[in-house]
Write an enzyme that holds these catalytic residues in place. Structure first.
Site, PDB file in Angstrom:
ATOM      1  N   HIS A   1       0.957  -1.294  -0.085  1.00  0.00           N
ATOM      2  CA  HIS A   1       0.038  -0.127  -0.061  1.00  0.00           C
ATOM      3  C   HIS A   1       0.860   1.314   0.187  1.00  0.00           C
ATOM      4  CE1 HIS A   1      -3.534  -2.496   0.819  1.00  0.00           C
ATOM      5  NE2 HIS A   1      -3.187  -2.826   1.923  1.00  0.00           N
TER       6      HIS A   1
ATOM      7  N   ASP B   1      -2.870 -10.752  -1.589  1.00  0.00           N
ATOM      8  CA  ASP B   1      -3.399 -10.417  -0.255  1.00  0.00           C
ATOM      9  C   ASP B   1      -4.903  -9.759  -0.573  1.00  0.00           C
ATOM     10  OD1 ASP B   1      -1.855  -8.828   2.292  1.00  0.00           O
ATOM     11  OD2 ASP B   1      -3.792  -7.764   1.457  1.00  0.00           O
TER      12      ASP B   1
HETATM   13 ZN    ZN Z   1      -3.853  -7.263   3.381  1.00  0.00          ZN
END
Ligand code: ZN
Length: 348
Positions: free
Chosen positions: A130, A167
């Site tokens: 991220h 993920d």
């Molecule tokens: Zn994650």
């Protein structure tokens, strides 16, 4: 001991990754890695090739991040406890763990490129997918995988790098970083109702990179079988068509049914079969180096069971006779939708 032709699986682990302490109640807690390291000692003693992490250099970090942001991370060392983003606190030694997380990934890449390991798994934290050029977020400080990809391009002249991100959160940092490039193909499955709420079907990249971003939003009902069917029908052809020179796995295990943040239903069996399949597709394109890099996974038990499943599959790649009955209306609909959107780009 591994049998003669078992692949040499390199492992990056380092107790200094435990020094990043975002707080007792924070999900990205050092206990995650402690559980994984305990499992390694109990189940794989002597079977894995240790790879020693070294801190990244400033030059490495600036392959992706702005100098001002790197400085900001360094400044967190002045405080016992501070914050890089509302969901990403930093303790006094967060900078060290973050530097080492990147450095461990680069070291593993070097070991793969000089062929002293066949495959490697970086069991590092904080996670990275991220992280943006100038911003932390989603528990991520530096974009470990993004920097590894840039390093592979610069240091080894690679121009076809496949990132597979399983993920349960969309890797917005990776998605943004390589959005307009065809040198990196970013594939992600994720729950679009979770942070960071990005990664629509229609987000396929832009400019030169149009068609080189493949986003598959998942519904929460997806089973192990459906998940595997989807990967077989999309990532298999993507790998065959793109013929990557390097495969990077954003290996997050928060799609596990026991995960306290993900809301999905997968079991460690899905990660085990997925690993067999990826190793199979890899061998079809000439066995390029392959690097697993830990992202999420917030139940220490489920995380260590999932990492164990992946390592077992890596050590015994011949046992790939596992079959799952995964074809359902849901998986077929997702596959058809992805094909319809990507058909025109001719990438896979
Ligand atoms: Zn994650």
């Amino acid at each position: 001991m591994p049998s003669q032709n078992a692949p040499r699986v390199g492992i990056v682990r380092d107790d200094r990754y435990l020094l990043h302490k975002p707080g007792h109640t924070h999900p990205e807690h050092p206990n995650r890695l402690k559980a994984v390291y305990r499992m390694l000692d109990a189940d794989f003693s002597g079977e894995l090739v240790p790879i020693e992490a070294q801190p990244a250099t400033l030059e490495h970090l600036e392959l992706v991040h702005t100098p001002a942001y790197v400085k900001r991370v360094l400044k967190t060392a002045d405080h016992r406890y501070t914050s890089l983003a509302p969901d990403t606190p930093a303790s006094a030694e967060t900078y060290l763990a973050s530097w080492l997380a990147v450095g461990g990934c680069l070291k593993a890449l070097d070991r793969l490129m000089d062929r002293s390991a066949d495959v490697a798994f970086c069991l590092v934290r904080p996670p990275g997918h991220h992280a943006l050029k100038d911003r932390a977020g989603g528990f991520c400080v530096f974009n470990n995988i993004g920097i590894a990809a840039r390093y592979a391009m610069r240091e080894y002249g690679l121009s076809r790098i496949l990132i597979i991100d399983f993920d349960i959160h969309h890797g917005n940092g990776l998605n943004d970083l390589f959005h307009r490039e065809k040198e990196v193909l970013y594939f992600s499955t994720h729950d679009p109702m979770l942070y960071p709420y990005t990664g629509d079907w229609e987000d396929v990249g832009g400019g030169e990179g149009e068609g080189y971003t493949v986003n598959i939003p998942l519904t929460r009902e997806v089973t192990d079988g459906e998940f595997i069917h989807l990967y077989e029908q999309i990532v298999g052809p993507v790998t065959g068509a793109y013929r990557p020179q390097l495969i990077l796995l954003a290996a997050g295990f928060d799609a596990h049914k026991e995960d306290p943040i993900g809301r999905s239903r997968l079991t460690e069996e899905a990660f085990s079969i997925l690993t067999y399949l990826i190793m199979d597709w890899r061998s079809d394109v000439g066995d390029p180096p392959i690097l697993f890099i830990l992202e999420g996974g917030y139940s220490p038990r489920a995380l260590s069971a999932s990492v164990k499943a992946v390592i077992q599959s890596l050590l015994k790649p011949c046992a790939a006779s596992k079959e799952v009955a995964g074809e359902t209306q849901l998986s077929v609909d997702m596959i058809l939708r992805a094909r319809a959107i990507h058909h025109g780009y001719g990438v896979w």
